[in-house]
Design a protein around this motif. Structure first.
Motif, PDB file in Angstrom:
ATOM      1  N   LEU A 193       2.163 -39.229  16.021  1.00 48.42           N
ATOM      2  CA  LEU A 193       2.625 -38.428  17.164  1.00 48.42           C
ATOM      3  C   LEU A 193       3.838 -37.566  16.792  1.00 48.42           C
ATOM      4  O   LEU A 193       4.193 -36.657  17.535  1.00 48.42           O
ATOM      5  CB  LEU A 193       2.984 -39.337  18.348  1.00 48.42           C
ATOM      6  N   ILE A 194       4.440 -37.849  15.649  1.00 52.85           N
ATOM      7  CA  ILE A 194       5.567 -37.043  15.181  1.00 52.85           C
ATOM      8  C   ILE A 194       5.065 -35.626  14.903  1.00 52.85           C
ATOM      9  O   ILE A 194       3.996 -35.439  14.311  1.00 52.85           O
ATOM     10  CB  ILE A 194       6.175 -37.652  13.888  1.00 52.85           C
ATOM     11  N   LYS A 195       5.850 -34.632  15.306  1.00 50.42           N
ATOM     12  CA  LYS A 195       5.466 -33.243  15.046  1.00 50.42           C
ATOM     13  C   LYS A 195       5.366 -33.015  13.539  1.00 50.42           C
ATOM     14  O   LYS A 195       6.114 -33.608  12.760  1.00 50.42           O
ATOM     15  CB  LYS A 195       6.512 -32.291  15.618  1.00 50.42           C
ATOM     16  N   PHE A 196       4.450 -32.143  13.142  1.00 47.50           N
ATOM     17  CA  PHE A 196       4.227 -31.878  11.724  1.00 47.50           C
ATOM     18  C   PHE A 196       5.511 -31.494  11.005  1.00 47.50           C
ATOM     19  O   PHE A 196       5.817 -32.017   9.937  1.00 47.50           O
ATOM     20  CB  PHE A 196       3.182 -30.766  11.522  1.00 47.50           C
ATOM     21  N   GLU A 197       6.273 -30.566  11.585  1.00 46.14           N
ATOM     22  CA  GLU A 197       7.499 -30.112  10.908  1.00 46.14           C
ATOM     23  C   GLU A 197       8.528 -31.236  10.812  1.00 46.14           C
ATOM     24  O   GLU A 197       9.248 -31.350   9.823  1.00 46.14           O
ATOM     25  CB  GLU A 197       8.088 -28.865  11.580  1.00 46.14           C
ATOM     26  N   ASP A 198       8.581 -32.105  11.824  1.00 45.75           N
ATOM     27  CA  ASP A 198       9.498 -33.244  11.769  1.00 45.75           C
ATOM     28  C   ASP A 198       9.055 -34.262  10.725  1.00 45.75           C
ATOM     29  O   ASP A 198       9.886 -34.847  10.025  1.00 45.75           O
ATOM     30  CB  ASP A 198       9.609 -33.917  13.141  1.00 45.75           C
ATOM     31  N   MET A 199       7.757 -34.476  10.611  1.00 49.58           N
ATOM     32  CA  MET A 199       7.251 -35.405   9.609  1.00 49.58           C
ATOM     33  C   MET A 199       7.543 -34.876   8.202  1.00 49.58           C
ATOM     34  O   MET A 199       7.974 -35.623   7.328  1.00 49.58           O
ATOM     35  CB  MET A 199       5.753 -35.629   9.792  1.00 49.58           C
ATOM     36  N   ARG A 200       7.335 -33.589   8.009  1.00 45.55           N
ATOM     37  CA  ARG A 200       7.621 -32.985   6.709  1.00 45.55           C
ATOM     38  C   ARG A 200       9.111 -33.130   6.381  1.00 45.55           C
ATOM     39  O   ARG A 200       9.477 -33.511   5.263  1.00 45.55           O
ATOM     40  CB  ARG A 200       7.201 -31.517   6.709  1.00 45.55           C
ATOM     41  N   GLU A 228      -5.025 -35.305  11.186  1.00 40.38           N
ATOM     42  CA  GLU A 228      -5.529 -33.940  11.039  1.00 40.38           C
ATOM     43  C   GLU A 228      -5.291 -33.485   9.611  1.00 40.38           C
ATOM     44  O   GLU A 228      -4.518 -34.099   8.867  1.00 40.38           O
ATOM     45  CB  GLU A 228      -4.803 -33.006  12.012  1.00 40.38           C
ATOM     46  N   GLN A 234      -3.481 -31.161   8.551  1.00 40.24           N
ATOM     47  CA  GLN A 234      -2.054 -30.916   8.298  1.00 40.24           C
ATOM     48  C   GLN A 234      -1.335 -32.197   7.901  1.00 40.24           C
ATOM     49  O   GLN A 234      -0.440 -32.162   7.064  1.00 40.24           O
ATOM     50  CB  GLN A 234      -1.381 -30.296   9.530  1.00 40.24           C
ATOM     51  N   HIS A 235      -1.717 -33.318   8.496  1.00 39.11           N
ATOM     52  CA  HIS A 235      -1.132 -34.599   8.085  1.00 39.11           C
ATOM     53  C   HIS A 235      -1.455 -34.861   6.619  1.00 39.11           C
ATOM     54  O   HIS A 235      -0.593 -35.250   5.835  1.00 39.11           O
ATOM     55  CB  HIS A 235      -1.683 -35.760   8.924  1.00 39.11           C
TER      56      HIS A 235
END
Length: 185
Positions: free
Chosen positions: A22-29, A54, A56-57
């Motif tokens: 559930l973490i946003k992609f940019e935050d996970m990166r 997804e 992106q993950h």
């Protein structure tokens, strides 16, 4: 991360609990980039049920060398104890079946793409209560192994007054672990 680094200087934290996808992609990166600064030679891991994964993950996992742990109790017909909510948050058989299909599809899709993953399967009456069900579970594990995915079994633990006891009796559990050992050999 700094507090974790002080307490565990040689062990990067893992993302577990709730649903970390559930973490946003940019935050996970950003999170994995910061972990990489603090633990440059460590392995990173995330635990999920894979229903939200997804492409992106996967790009992030590959960029940072993240190992993916997936909780799944077998092929869809055996993975029915991990209940999914339907409308208005009530348990729904259709939602559970749909979730199981999504999880299994993600496992095979991303496993075939070489994503580093391992499967955590809880043994219980629904997926290992009969020899036939357990043989089906081993067949599924064999399909996973053929595309480079491994995993391990954990026994279901009875929680009185919380949920129905779906744990295997000690004799059956012993039999299942011995059968798995023979299968592995």
């Amino acid at each position: 991360l700094d507090k974790h680094k002080e307490k565990y200087p040689n062990e990067a934290p893992g993302l577990h609990g709730g649903e970390p996808l559930l973490i946003k992609f940019e935050d996970m990166r950003t999170l994995f980039a910061e972990m990489q600064k603090r633990w440059p030679d460590d392995d990173y891991h995330i635990q999920t049920n894979a229903t939200l994964i997804e492409d992106q993950h996967v790009d992030i996992f590959k960029q940072f060398g993240v190992n993916l742990g997936i909780s799944c109790d077998g092929p869809p017909e055996l993975n029915t104890e991990r209940k999914a909510a339907g409308e208005r948050g009530t348990e729904s058989e259709d939602a559970t079946n749909n979730m199981s299909e999504i999880t299994n599809n993600a496992i095979f899709k991303y496993g075939k793409q070489g994503v580093s993953m391992g499967i955590i399967t809880v043994l219980h009456k629904t997926n290992a209560g009969t020899k036939e069900k357990f043989e089906r579970l081993l067949e599924w594990m064999d399909q996973l192994n053929q595309i480079g995915i491994s995993g391990h079994f954990n026994p279901a633990i009875p929680y009185e007054d919380v949920q129905e006891d779906i744990s295997l009796d000690p004799s059956t559990l012993r039999d299942r672990f011995l059968r798995a050992w023979e299968w592995m050999k």
